[in-house]
Design a protein around this motif. Structure first.
Motif, PDB file in Angstrom:
ATOM      1  N   THR A  22       0.840  -1.191   0.000  1.00 27.81           N
ATOM      2  CA  THR A  22       0.000   0.000   0.000  1.00 27.81           C
ATOM      3  C   THR A  22       0.876   1.242   0.000  1.00 27.81           C
ATOM      4  OG1 THR A  22      -1.755  -1.155   1.201  1.00 27.81           O
ATOM      5  CG2 THR A  22      -1.811   1.243   1.269  1.00 27.81           C
ATOM      6  N   GLU A  24       0.660   5.782  -0.313  1.00 30.94           N
ATOM      7  CA  GLU A  24      -0.203   6.952  -0.211  1.00 30.94           C
ATOM      8  C   GLU A  24       0.267   7.969  -1.235  1.00 30.94           C
ATOM      9  OE1 GLU A  24      -2.184  10.092   2.892  1.00 30.94           O
ATOM     10  OE2 GLU A  24      -1.122   8.342   3.650  1.00 30.94           O
ATOM     11  N   ASP A  27      -4.097  11.386  -3.885  1.00 31.40           N
ATOM     12  CA  ASP A  27      -5.517  11.110  -3.673  1.00 31.40           C
ATOM     13  C   ASP A  27      -5.783  10.149  -2.521  1.00 31.40           C
ATOM     14  OD1 ASP A  27      -6.231  12.755  -5.832  1.00 31.40           O
ATOM     15  OD2 ASP A  27      -5.902  11.121  -7.253  1.00 31.40           O
ATOM     16  N   GLU A  29      -4.712   6.673  -0.010  1.00 34.21           N
ATOM     17  CA  GLU A  29      -4.091   5.354  -0.110  1.00 34.21           C
ATOM     18  C   GLU A  29      -4.502   4.638  -1.391  1.00 34.21           C
ATOM     19  OE1 GLU A  29      -4.637   2.858   3.312  1.00 34.21           O
ATOM     20  OE2 GLU A  29      -3.321   4.113   4.542  1.00 34.21           O
ATOM     21  N   ASP A  30      -3.554   3.865  -1.922  1.00 35.56           N
ATOM     22  CA  ASP A  30      -3.806   3.038  -3.089  1.00 35.56           C
ATOM     23  C   ASP A  30      -2.943   1.799  -2.971  1.00 35.56           C
ATOM     24  OD1 ASP A  30      -4.940   2.246  -5.483  1.00 35.56           O
ATOM     25  OD2 ASP A  30      -4.338   4.044  -6.570  1.00 35.56           O
ATOM     26  N   GLU A  31      -3.293   0.782  -3.721  1.00 34.23           N
ATOM     27  CA  GLU A  31      -2.511  -0.444  -3.726  1.00 34.23           C
ATOM     28  C   GLU A  31      -1.541  -0.455  -4.891  1.00 34.23           C
ATOM     29  OE1 GLU A  31      -5.793  -3.390  -1.662  1.00 34.23           O
ATOM     30  OE2 GLU A  31      -5.262  -3.701  -3.756  1.00 34.23           O
ATOM     31  N   VAL A  45       0.661   0.561 -10.094  1.00 34.31           N
ATOM     32  CA  VAL A  45      -0.572   0.702  -9.331  1.00 34.31           C
ATOM     33  C   VAL A  45      -1.410  -0.542  -9.609  1.00 34.31           C
ATOM     34  CG1 VAL A  45      -2.671   2.083  -9.025  1.00 34.31           C
ATOM     35  CG2 VAL A  45      -0.470   3.226  -9.395  1.00 34.31           C
ATOM     36  N   ARG A  47      -4.192  -1.808 -10.539  1.00 31.62           N
ATOM     37  CA  ARG A  47      -5.476  -1.605 -11.211  1.00 31.62           C
ATOM     38  C   ARG A  47      -5.387  -2.082 -12.643  1.00 31.62           C
ATOM     39  NH1 ARG A  47      -5.267   3.985 -10.487  1.00 31.62           N
ATOM     40  NH2 ARG A  47      -5.418   4.359  -8.286  1.00 31.62           N
ATOM     41  N   THR A  52     -10.791   0.286 -13.946  1.00 32.82           N
ATOM     42  CA  THR A  52      -9.760   0.634 -12.969  1.00 32.82           C
ATOM     43  C   THR A  52     -10.162   0.352 -11.525  1.00 32.82           C
ATOM     44  OG1 THR A  52     -10.468   2.939 -12.995  1.00 32.82           O
ATOM     45  CG2 THR A  52      -8.647   2.323 -14.474  1.00 32.82           C
ATOM     46  N   HIS A  53     -11.395  -0.061 -11.277  1.00 32.74           N
ATOM     47  CA  HIS A  53     -11.755  -0.480  -9.919  1.00 32.74           C
ATOM     48  C   HIS A  53     -11.405  -1.956  -9.688  1.00 32.74           C
ATOM     49  CE1 HIS A  53     -15.281  -1.793 -12.193  1.00 32.74           C
ATOM     50  NE2 HIS A  53     -15.522  -2.631 -11.212  1.00 32.74           N
ATOM     51  N   ARG A  55      -8.825  -4.918  -9.273  1.00 26.03           N
ATOM     52  CA  ARG A  55      -7.441  -5.107  -8.833  1.00 26.03           C
ATOM     53  C   ARG A  55      -6.818  -6.300  -9.551  1.00 26.03           C
ATOM     54  NH1 ARG A  55      -6.467  -0.304  -6.616  1.00 26.03           N
ATOM     55  NH2 ARG A  55      -7.986   0.207  -5.039  1.00 26.03           N
ATOM     56  N   TYR A 114       4.614   9.098  -4.260  1.00 22.66           N
ATOM     57  CA  TYR A 114       4.048   8.119  -3.343  1.00 22.66           C
ATOM     58  C   TYR A 114       4.898   7.963  -2.099  1.00 22.66           C
ATOM     59  CZ  TYR A 114       1.259   6.735  -7.371  1.00 22.66           C
ATOM     60  OH  TYR A 114       0.412   6.737  -8.440  1.00 22.66           O
TER      61      TYR A 114
END
Length: 137
Positions: A22, A24, A27, A29-31, A45, A47, A52-53, A55, A114
């Motif tokens: 993870t 940050e 925008d 937190e993102d994976e 990223v 996605r 893009t939602h 994973r 990030y």
């Protein structure tokens, strides 16, 4: 954001799957995923570029076949070294790269956009039953 943050030991990045972590960004937190290419270790990223939602790595590693990351939802395939989709509904699109570097047998975040948060995915509340549907009303 700071750079040079240690993500994991290089040996923890599998050959036939991905390592989930993870970050940050601007925008929140993102994976992200680490993957081994012929040239080293790459980060993207987490996605699929088709939707893009969705994973690529759902928590147990994304499949890798013949040097390509595979989206298990729709079969899109992305080159490990470039992130370019070579097959599937988003052919020609490219995964969002996150800059990393390997030194002293470890992987370090080297992307000013990030900050490293933790190994693993975004933590969610299992009691949160709000819809994650992509249907808008």
């Amino acid at each position: 954001m700071t750079d040079g943050e240690r993500v994991t030991a290089a040996e923890n990045v599998p050959v036939d799957s991905t390592f989930l972590f993870t970050v940050e960004g601007e925008d929140g937190e993102d994976e992200a995923v680490l993957t081994r290419s012929e040239d080293g270790i790459e980060a993207y990223v987490n996605r699929c570029m088709h939707f893009t939602h969705i994973r690529l790595d759902k928590g147990s590693g994304a499949p890798v076949r013949h040097g390509e990351l595979v989206c298990a939802n729709h079969g899109a395939m992305f080159e490990q070294d470039t992130g370019v989709c070579t097959f599937g509904p988003c052919e020609g699109a490219q995964l969002d790269r996150i800059e990393v570097e390997v030194r002293n047998d470890a992987v370090y975040l080297a992307d000013d956009a990030y900050a490293f948060v933790r190994e693993g995915g975004i933590e969610t509340d299992p009691t949160d039953l709000t819809s994650t549907s992509n249907v808008e009303f």
